[in-house]
Design a protein around this motif. Sequence first.
Motif: not given
Length: 381
Positions: A17-20, A2-9
């Motif tokens: 940075y996805h991991f951070v 979900a965090a990765r999906h949010f950043l991609i948007k």
Amino acid sequence: MAARHFLIKFSIQDKTYHFVFFVALISCFSYRESIFWMAGGFTYGIAAAIFLFLIAQELLIFLDFMANKKNPALWKIGNLCLMTLILAGFNETVMVAHIALLGQLFIILAYQNWKSRVTCMIGAIMLTAVIGALIVKYAPGNLTRMNDMSSQNVMASATKSFGWIFERYTHIFIMTWLLFYSSLIVFYPRKPNKSENKYLLLIIAILFFTLWASLFTRAYVLNGSGPSRTHTIDFVILSLAAFIAALYIFNSNMEAVFQSRRLKPIFISFSCMFFVALILRPTADNISFLDTLVNLKYSKSLKTYMSARIQMAQNGRDTALSVDDLKDKSRPATYFDDIQKGSKDWRNVCFSNYFHLKEIRLKNSLSEPDTLGEITSPGKD
């Protein structure tokens, strides 16, 4: 995910940075009540992930509409409606927060163009969220629980919850903003984009009122902010608002960002700021992430203690059991709850029923010997 999906948007593709970003979010969870307690993990941990995914999708629909981009496909809206219905069943805090978020988006879109297709789509998702809330409200389990809850005055609860945002979360918001702003400079996941700043402040305002709605639920029903696990949802909303605020400043100061990366002392300063903010920022348990990590080592002694108790319970079938209390329950990060001194407490009764005991209780340390535990017959205890 979900965090990765949010950043991609938000056009951040950098995997580091996805991991951070993920660590920054997960480090503010209630560890005792949302991660190391299975029921809490399901109802609040997973709910936070679904909520984060839905926020990303719904904000994207809103931003695309404001930028006159193509409308989303109907099957995507159908999926969002289904996820919204599922989300309502996790807990009331996230349920009300999501309705508040959708309500604000719907009002803004209706003001822009009442007859637009996107307004109807957001309206459909909001209607699904309300239907989910009604199902939860009239579920038999909730009807039983609501008998023990007395509703407060609406205006008093609204005022109280509004004040809590500044009283309890101002310092956390500032630390989280420093964490994200420094992380954007240190890891530099993308080039600043001034053009997207037009609606970022509006999104921060939307998230602010979503947080208010989240707090209002507990102020109205419980006359308090609720247990630590409910604060997990607050921290997710707060963290997203802090990230958007950091992104706004990051985009607004292009030249300063480039200079910060070129000058080694400033770059090191931001690196230190990121690390300090991460480990000292309070979690939903009101302890720092560093304290939580340190306290993980005490979980080994807790496991030894509980293993001995469970072994005694398995060997003590059809007897009354008297066991020692854990000396310091504030230490283990994996500790959640325990049986009580009174054998009639519901926790004691559940434990007794599971292990087929007559009863179980904690020893009174002032009157009983300090041993691991003892099995006694019901007539003598």
